[in-house]
Write a protein that holds these residues in place. Structure first.
Motif, PDB file in Angstrom:
ATOM      1  N   LEU A 103      10.546   4.226  -5.906  1.00 12.75           N
ATOM      2  CA  LEU A 103      10.286   5.669  -5.838  1.00 12.75           C
ATOM      3  C   LEU A 103      10.221   6.188  -4.410  1.00 12.75           C
ATOM      4  O   LEU A 103       9.913   7.365  -4.196  1.00 12.75           O
ATOM      5  N   SER A 104      10.520   5.351  -3.429  1.00 14.62           N
ATOM      6  CA  SER A 104      10.414   5.735  -2.026  1.00 14.62           C
ATOM      7  C   SER A 104      11.798   5.914  -1.418  1.00 14.62           C
ATOM      8  O   SER A 104      12.753   5.232  -1.800  1.00 14.62           O
ATOM      9  N   THR A 105      11.874   6.806  -0.446  1.00 12.23           N
ATOM     10  CA  THR A 105      13.102   7.009   0.318  1.00 12.23           C
ATOM     11  C   THR A 105      12.954   6.237   1.624  1.00 12.23           C
ATOM     12  O   THR A 105      12.363   6.726   2.591  1.00 12.23           O
ATOM     13  N   ILE A 106      13.456   5.009   1.649  1.00 15.30           N
ATOM     14  CA  ILE A 106      13.258   4.138   2.801  1.00 15.30           C
ATOM     15  C   ILE A 106      14.222   4.549   3.916  1.00 15.30           C
ATOM     16  O   ILE A 106      15.436   4.569   3.707  1.00 15.30           O
ATOM     17  N   PRO A 107      13.710   4.876   5.113  1.00 16.59           N
ATOM     18  CA  PRO A 107      14.613   5.215   6.223  1.00 16.59           C
ATOM     19  C   PRO A 107      15.570   4.071   6.529  1.00 16.59           C
ATOM     20  O   PRO A 107      15.215   2.892   6.417  1.00 16.59           O
ATOM     21  N   ALA A 108      16.788   4.410   6.911  1.00 17.33           N
ATOM     22  CA  ALA A 108      17.820   3.401   7.149  1.00 17.33           C
ATOM     23  C   ALA A 108      17.375   2.364   8.173  1.00 17.33           C
ATOM     24  O   ALA A 108      17.685   1.173   8.044  1.00 17.33           O
ATOM     25  N   VAL A 137       3.935  -6.578  -5.771  1.00 14.12           N
ATOM     26  CA  VAL A 137       4.432  -5.276  -6.214  1.00 14.12           C
ATOM     27  C   VAL A 137       4.636  -4.398  -4.987  1.00 14.12           C
ATOM     28  O   VAL A 137       3.692  -4.186  -4.205  1.00 14.12           O
ATOM     29  N   GLY A 138       5.853  -3.888  -4.789  1.00 16.81           N
ATOM     30  CA  GLY A 138       6.107  -3.056  -3.626  1.00 16.81           C
ATOM     31  C   GLY A 138       7.330  -2.185  -3.787  1.00 16.81           C
ATOM     32  O   GLY A 138       8.108  -2.339  -4.738  1.00 16.81           O
ATOM     33  N   ASP A 139       7.514  -1.292  -2.832  1.00 13.36           N
ATOM     34  CA  ASP A 139       8.590  -0.302  -2.930  1.00 13.36           C
ATOM     35  C   ASP A 139       9.814  -0.634  -2.081  1.00 13.36           C
ATOM     36  O   ASP A 139      10.792   0.110  -2.112  1.00 13.36           O
ATOM     37  N   ARG A 140       9.779  -1.754  -1.334  1.00 16.58           N
ATOM     38  CA  ARG A 140      10.870  -2.062  -0.417  1.00 16.58           C
ATOM     39  C   ARG A 140      11.560  -3.356  -0.824  1.00 16.58           C
ATOM     40  O   ARG A 140      10.915  -4.391  -1.000  1.00 16.58           O
ATOM     41  N   TRP A 198       0.830  -1.213   0.000  1.00 14.21           N
ATOM     42  CA  TRP A 198       0.000   0.000   0.000  1.00 14.21           C
ATOM     43  C   TRP A 198       0.868   1.269   0.000  1.00 14.21           C
ATOM     44  O   TRP A 198       1.093   1.862  -1.036  1.00 14.21           O
ATOM     45  N   GLY A 199       1.398   1.668   1.167  1.00 12.58           N
ATOM     46  CA  GLY A 199       2.124   2.928   1.260  1.00 12.58           C
ATOM     47  C   GLY A 199       3.388   2.945   0.417  1.00 12.58           C
ATOM     48  O   GLY A 199       4.239   2.061   0.518  1.00 12.58           O
ATOM     49  N   GLY A 200       3.531   3.944  -0.442  1.00 16.70           N
ATOM     50  CA  GLY A 200       4.683   4.045  -1.325  1.00 16.70           C
ATOM     51  C   GLY A 200       4.546   3.236  -2.599  1.00 16.70           C
ATOM     52  O   GLY A 200       5.427   3.278  -3.458  1.00 16.70           O
ATOM     53  N   THR A 201       3.435   2.501  -2.719  1.00 21.71           N
ATOM     54  CA  THR A 201       3.198   1.694  -3.925  1.00 21.71           C
ATOM     55  C   THR A 201       1.862   2.099  -4.540  1.00 21.71           C
ATOM     56  O   THR A 201       1.827   2.720  -5.602  1.00 21.71           O
ATOM     57  N   LEU A 202       0.763   1.758  -3.879  1.00 25.19           N
ATOM     58  CA  LEU A 202      -0.547   2.232  -4.350  1.00 25.19           C
ATOM     59  C   LEU A 202      -0.767   3.697  -3.988  1.00 25.19           C
ATOM     60  O   LEU A 202      -1.599   4.377  -4.588  1.00 25.19           O
ATOM     61  N   THR A 203      -0.060   4.163  -2.965  1.00 25.40           N
ATOM     62  CA  THR A 203       0.020   5.604  -2.709  1.00 25.40           C
ATOM     63  C   THR A 203       1.435   6.037  -3.056  1.00 25.40           C
ATOM     64  O   THR A 203       2.370   5.240  -2.995  1.00 25.40           O
ATOM     65  N   ALA A 263      11.438  -7.597 -11.853  1.00 32.29           N
ATOM     66  CA  ALA A 263      11.213  -6.475 -12.763  1.00 32.29           C
ATOM     67  C   ALA A 263      11.131  -5.209 -11.929  1.00 32.29           C
ATOM     68  O   ALA A 263      10.858  -5.255 -10.724  1.00 32.29           O
ATOM     69  N   THR A 264      11.354  -4.081 -12.582  1.00 33.01           N
ATOM     70  CA  THR A 264      11.279  -2.773 -11.922  1.00 33.01           C
ATOM     71  C   THR A 264      10.415  -1.866 -12.772  1.00 33.01           C
ATOM     72  O   THR A 264      10.523  -1.858 -14.004  1.00 33.01           O
ATOM     73  N   VAL A 265       9.533  -1.099 -12.117  1.00 38.78           N
ATOM     74  CA  VAL A 265       8.712  -0.126 -12.823  1.00 38.78           C
ATOM     75  C   VAL A 265       8.821   1.213 -12.109  1.00 38.78           C
ATOM     76  O   VAL A 265       9.080   1.267 -10.906  1.00 38.78           O
ATOM     77  N   THR A 266       8.634   2.275 -12.834  1.00 40.61           N
ATOM     78  CA  THR A 266       8.619   3.603 -12.226  1.00 40.61           C
ATOM     79  C   THR A 266       7.242   4.242 -12.314  1.00 40.61           C
ATOM     80  O   THR A 266       7.072   5.411 -11.983  1.00 40.61           O
TER      81      THR A 266
END
Length: 238
Positions: A203-208, A180-183, A10-15, A220-223
């Motif tokens: 497309l997300s800035t994942i905190p360390a 499908v996800g951002d992490r 959800w967060g960072g992917t669908l949003t 695969a990767t999508v933008t």
């Protein structure tokens, strides 16, 4: 193998990714602390305790795939809360919950191809909040199933969390599922450990502190979410 189901973070992917002021978040959350005439009434102290508790709760998710709820966060902070007073916390987050405008057409395209669609989100929020956000944006009826870790014992990257999402959409073979996800830890490595293929949305800035101990190599990767149906078709032929 033909793809039968595509499940989304959800967060960072669908949003779309938003940077968040977590100090302001904790101050909003502290509005729900239940106060009595004899209780400590230092709002900033409550917020600091909740901020530290959040690091503990999400650390358990990262390291042990242990789920939690908002109530668990208050318990960890040693504070009593009134769920009816969470409006300030909800209002703080609501602007960050908007569904990506590309999501609706993309989900419709997947469904028109006979592919089941689902959601698996690491969250402490109740189901009703997430459903409400999707309904507000007119996309909830496009999902065949949705799982929020606040209502199951595990979080991503546990294979058990991915299995719960597969069950929710009626899928039985992980090799026929795509996540499908951002992490790269929770979403890519986790999905692959569960036997699924994974599409990364970088497309997300994942905190360390949230990166985790392993990173998967995405299939695969999508933008853009609009790219997902074509990538899924390609994965279904390999």
């Amino acid at each position: 193998m033909a793809i039968e189901a595509v499940i989304f973070d959800w967060g960072g992917t669908l949003t779309r990714w938003h940077d968040v002021d977590f100090h302001a978040e904790s101050l909003a959350l502290a509005e729900a602390v239940r106060r009595t005439p004899t209780s400590e009434d230092d709002h900033h102290a409550h917020a600091e305790r909740l901020h530290r508790a959040g690091a503990v709760v999400w650390g358990r998710s990262r390291d042990h795939q242990q789920s939690a709820t908002i109530a668990d966060l208050f318990t960890e902070a040693g504070l009593d809360h009134d769920p009816d007073l969470l409006q300030a916390y909800y209002d703080f987050w609501e602007p960050h919950t908007l569904t990506d405008p590309e999501a609706g057409p993309m989900l419709e395209e997947l469904r028109s191809a006979g592919i089941r669609v689902g959601v698996l989100s690491n969250t402490i929020w109740p189901r009703a909040w997430h459903v409400g956000f999707f309904e507000r944006d007119g996309v909830y009826d496009l999902f065949d199933g949705d799982v929020y870790t606040s209502e199951i014992p595990w979080t991503k990257p546990s294979p058990l969390a991915f299995r719960a999402a597969m069950d929710a959409v009626g899928a039985s073979d992980p090799a026929a599922c795509v996540y499908v996800g951002d992490r790269l830890f929770d979403d890519v490595w986790g999905a692959q450990q569960a036997g699924m293929r994974a599409i990364h949305v970088p497309l997300s800035t994942i905190p360390a502190a949230q990166v985790g101990h392993s990173e998967g190599e995405p299939d695969a990767t999508v933008t853009s979410l609009a790219e997902v149906p074509e990538v899924v078709r390609r994965l279904g032929t390999t």
